[in-house]
Design an enzyme around this catalytic site. Structure first.
Site, PDB file in Angstrom:
ATOM      1  N   HIS A 276       0.905  -0.995   0.238  1.00 37.01           N
ATOM      2  CA  HIS A 276      -0.072   0.009  -0.152  1.00 37.01           C
ATOM      3  C   HIS A 276       0.686   1.140  -0.009  1.00 37.01           C
ATOM      4  O   HIS A 276       0.555   2.144  -0.806  1.00 37.01           O
ATOM      5  CB  HIS A 276      -0.921  -0.204   1.262  1.00 37.01           C
ATOM      6  CG  HIS A 276      -1.693   1.255   1.404  1.00 37.01           C
ATOM      7  ND1 HIS A 276      -2.896   1.527   0.997  1.00 37.01           N
ATOM      8  CD2 HIS A 276      -1.452   2.454   2.043  1.00 37.01           C
ATOM      9  CE1 HIS A 276      -3.464   2.582   1.387  1.00 37.01           C
ATOM     10  NE2 HIS A 276      -2.152   3.334   1.908  1.00 37.01           N
ATOM     11  N   GLU A 277       1.688   1.256   0.828  1.00 35.16           N
ATOM     12  CA  GLU A 277       2.704   2.168   0.790  1.00 35.16           C
ATOM     13  C   GLU A 277       3.565   2.571  -0.216  1.00 35.16           C
ATOM     14  O   GLU A 277       3.706   3.826  -0.668  1.00 35.16           O
ATOM     15  CB  GLU A 277       3.717   2.436   2.132  1.00 35.16           C
ATOM     16  CG  GLU A 277       3.222   2.119   3.519  1.00 35.16           C
ATOM     17  CD  GLU A 277       2.200   3.502   3.957  1.00 35.16           C
ATOM     18  OE1 GLU A 277       2.824   4.700   3.401  1.00 35.16           O
ATOM     19  OE2 GLU A 277       1.306   3.346   4.645  1.00 35.16           O
ATOM     20  N   HIS A 280       1.525   4.389  -2.781  1.00 40.10           N
ATOM     21  CA  HIS A 280       1.496   5.866  -2.709  1.00 40.10           C
ATOM     22  C   HIS A 280       2.814   6.504  -3.580  1.00 40.10           C
ATOM     23  O   HIS A 280       2.588   7.355  -4.251  1.00 40.10           O
ATOM     24  CB  HIS A 280       1.782   6.257  -1.430  1.00 40.10           C
ATOM     25  CG  HIS A 280       0.436   6.102  -0.566  1.00 40.10           C
ATOM     26  ND1 HIS A 280      -0.745   6.874  -1.008  1.00 40.10           N
ATOM     27  CD2 HIS A 280       0.150   5.602   0.494  1.00 40.10           C
ATOM     28  CE1 HIS A 280      -1.708   6.740  -0.143  1.00 40.10           C
ATOM     29  NE2 HIS A 280      -1.020   5.932   0.884  1.00 40.10           N
ATOM     30  N   GLU A 354      -5.946   7.068  -1.215  1.00 35.21           N
ATOM     31  CA  GLU A 354      -5.720   5.973  -0.472  1.00 35.21           C
ATOM     32  C   GLU A 354      -6.480   4.738  -1.152  1.00 35.21           C
ATOM     33  O   GLU A 354      -6.108   3.666  -1.009  1.00 35.21           O
ATOM     34  CB  GLU A 354      -6.410   5.907   1.027  1.00 35.21           C
ATOM     35  CG  GLU A 354      -5.959   7.053   1.861  1.00 35.21           C
ATOM     36  CD  GLU A 354      -4.427   6.633   2.420  1.00 35.21           C
ATOM     37  OE1 GLU A 354      -4.141   5.440   2.498  1.00 35.21           O
ATOM     38  OE2 GLU A 354      -3.567   7.495   2.146  1.00 35.21           O
ATOM     39  N   ASP A 358      -4.599   1.205  -2.446  1.00 33.78           N
ATOM     40  CA  ASP A 358      -5.135  -0.032  -1.804  1.00 33.78           C
ATOM     41  C   ASP A 358      -5.220  -0.718  -3.323  1.00 33.78           C
ATOM     42  O   ASP A 358      -4.839  -2.086  -2.963  1.00 33.78           O
ATOM     43  CB  ASP A 358      -6.680  -0.053  -1.467  1.00 33.78           C
ATOM     44  CG  ASP A 358      -6.418   0.536   0.045  1.00 33.78           C
ATOM     45  OD1 ASP A 358      -5.402   0.424   0.757  1.00 33.78           O
ATOM     46  OD2 ASP A 358      -7.627   0.761   0.824  1.00 33.78           O
TER      47      ASP A 358
END
Length: 410
Positions: A276-277, A280, A354, A358
Site C-alpha cells: 500500500h505504501e 503511494h 488511499e 489499496d
C-alpha cells in the site's frame, strides 16, 4: 468597517467553528451504538465491541470538555484584550520588531501548551492507560514536551524570524520570499525528517535479516521498486497502537515500520501494508501532496500580503500600532473558513489516493492479506467501525474500514 465590527466578526468565526465541530462530533457520537455492518462482522467479539464503544464514548466526552474549556479561554482572552497584554510585554522586552514577534508568539504558544498540559496528561495516563494503549512513562512524557519546545523554538523561531525580516525589508512582496523559504523547508523535511527529527524522539534500527525482510525484498523485486532503507521504530515505548509510513523520495526514500506493527501482524499482512505504501510512491502521491500544499501556502501568503499592513487588523485585537504579529493572528482567524473549505477538498483527494494505493496493493500483491491487516489494526486500535458519513467527509483523510474493504473486494 470599524475595529469593533471586525472584532465581533473574528469572535463570531471562532465560535461558529467551535459550534460546527461540536455538531459534527455529536452526529458521530449518535452512531457509536450502531450494529456492525455484515462485511465487518468478526472483527470484535461481544466484549471487545463493548470495550470499543466505551473507548469511543469516553474520548467523545473528554473531547467535549477539553474543547469547551478551550473555547472559553479563547473567548475570555479576546474579551479581556489578551493580545494587547502580550504585545505590551513583548514591546517592553525589546524594540527590535523581529524579537518582539518571536517573544509574542513564544508567550502565546508556550502558555497555550501549558494550559492544555493537564488535558494531554489525562488523555495519555488515564484514558489511554485504562484501555491498554499507553506505554509511555512520566519521564518520556516530560522529555517529549521539553524536546518539542526546543524544536519549536529553534525551527519555528528561525522560520518566523526570517519571515518577519522579509516583511520588514520588502513589505508587500514578502510573501514571495516567505513562500520560497517554506517551499525549501518543506522539501528538506520531506527528504530528511526521518534522519534528523525522528531520532530525537525515537530509536530507529534497520530491519534485521529474516522471513519478513526476505518477503519484502521479493515483493520489491517483483514491482521493480528498490528498497534499501527499511527501518523499525520503537513505537512501543509510547503506545501499543501500530503504524507504518513512507517518507522522502529519490535516493532518500525510506519505509518505517512500527515494532508494534511487526508484533501484531503476520508477514504477508505486513508486506500488504508495505505494498500500500509503495503504491503511494508509485502513484506519485507524495509529490502531488507536496505540490498542492505549496500552492495553497503560496495562495495563503499572497492574500496575507494584501491585508497584513491594514491597521484595522491590529486595532480589532486592541492594539493601536499596526504590527506584523498581531495582523497575522487576525488574518489566520479571518482565513480559517477558507482553510476549512480547502481542508475538506484535500481530504477528498487524500481518500482518493488511499483507494489508489489499496488498488495497487490488490493488483501487485494480495487484497486478502491487506483486508486482514486492516481488520487487525482496527481491532487493536479500538477503531470506530460505524462513523457518521458527514463526519467522515470533514475529518477523515482515509476511507472508512468498510469502504476500503468493499473496494478491495471489487
Amino acid at each position: 468597517m470599524n475595529p469593533t465590527t471586525l472584532f465581533y466578526i473574528l469572535l463570531g468565526i471562532i465560535i461558529a467553528k467551535y459550534l460546527f465541530d461540536t455538531y459534527l462530533d455529536a452526529l458521530n457520537a449518535k452512531h457509536f451504538n450502531d450494529a456492525i455492518p455484515k462485511e465487518l462482522e468478526g472483527i470484535y467479539n461481544e466484549d471487545e465491541y463493548l470495550k470499543s464503544q466505551a473507548y469511543k464514548k469516553e474520548n467523545h466526552n473528554f473531547s467535549t470538555i477539553s474543547s469547551g474549556f478551550s473555547i472559553l479561554t479563547t473567548v475570555l482572552f479576546f474579551v479581556f484584550d489578551g493580545f494587547a497584554f502580550v504585545d505590551t510585554i513583548a514591546r517592553n522586552i525589546s524594540n527590535n520588531l523581529i524579537i518582539i514577534t518571536l517573544v509574542f508568539f513564544g508567550i502565546i504558544v508556550f502558555a497555550s501548551d501549558i494550559i492544555s498540559l493537564p488535558f494531554s496528561y489525562y488523555k495519555t495516563f488515564v484514558i489511554e492507560e485504562k484501555y491498554g494503549f499507553n506505554k509511555s512513562t512520566l519521564k518520556t512524557f516530560i522529555l517529549d514536551k521539553i524536546k518539542g519546545w526546543f524544536m519549536m523554538a529553534i525551527i519555528g523561531g528561525g522560520i518566523f524570524a526570517l519571515i518577519t525580516w522579509f516583511y520588514l525589508i520588502t513589505t508587500t512582496n514578502f510573501w514571495l520570499y516567505a513562500w520560497a523559504l517554506i517551499a525549501v523547508f518543506s522539501i528538506f523535511m520531506n527528504l530528511f525528517y526521518s534522519k534528523l527529527i525522528v531520532p530525537i524522539f525515537n530509536k530507529q534500527t534497520p530491519l534485521e535479516p529474516g522471513d519478513l525482510k526476505t518477503a519484502i525484498e521479493k515483493f520489491s523485486n517483483k514491482v521493480n521498486f528498490k528498497i534499501d532503507n527499511i527501518f523499525v521504530i520503537d513505537g512501543s515505548k509510547r503506545s501499543t497502537k501500530a503504524n507504518a509510513y513512507f517518507s522522502g523520495f529519490g535516493a532518500q526514500k525510506r519505509i518505517t515500520l512500527y515494532d508494534t506493527l511487526i508484533n501484531d501482524l503476520e508477514t504477508d499482512e505486513i508486506v500488504a501494508v508495505l505494498a500500500h505504501e509503495v503504491g503511494h510512491y508509485k502513484k506519485k502521491h507524495i509529490i502531488y501532496n507536496l505540490i498542492l500544499s505549496l500552492l495553497l501556502m503560496g495562495f495563503t501568503l499572497y492574500i496575507l500580503s494584501l491585508l497584513i499592513g491594514n491597521n484595522l487588523l491590529s486595532q480589532a485585537l486592541g492594539v493601536e500600532q499596526a504590527s506584523f504579529h498581531i495582523g497575522l493572528i487576525a488574518f489566520s482567524i479571518l482565513y480559517s473558513p477558507i482553510s476549512e473549505i480547502t481542508g475538506f477538498f484535500m481530504n477528498i483527494l487524500s481518500r482518493k489516493f488511499e483507494y489508489q494505493a489499496d488498488n495497487y496493493a490488490k493488483e501487485f500483491y494480495n487484497a486478502t492479506s491487506l483486508i486482514s491487516a486492516l481488520k487487525k489494526l482496527s481491532k487493536n486500535n479500538l477503531s470506530n467501525l460505524t462513523p457518521n458519513n458527514f463526519y467522515v467527509k470533514f475529518h477523515y483523510s482515509h476511507p472508512t474500514l468498510l469502504q476500503r474493504i468493499l473496494n478491495l473486494k471489487k
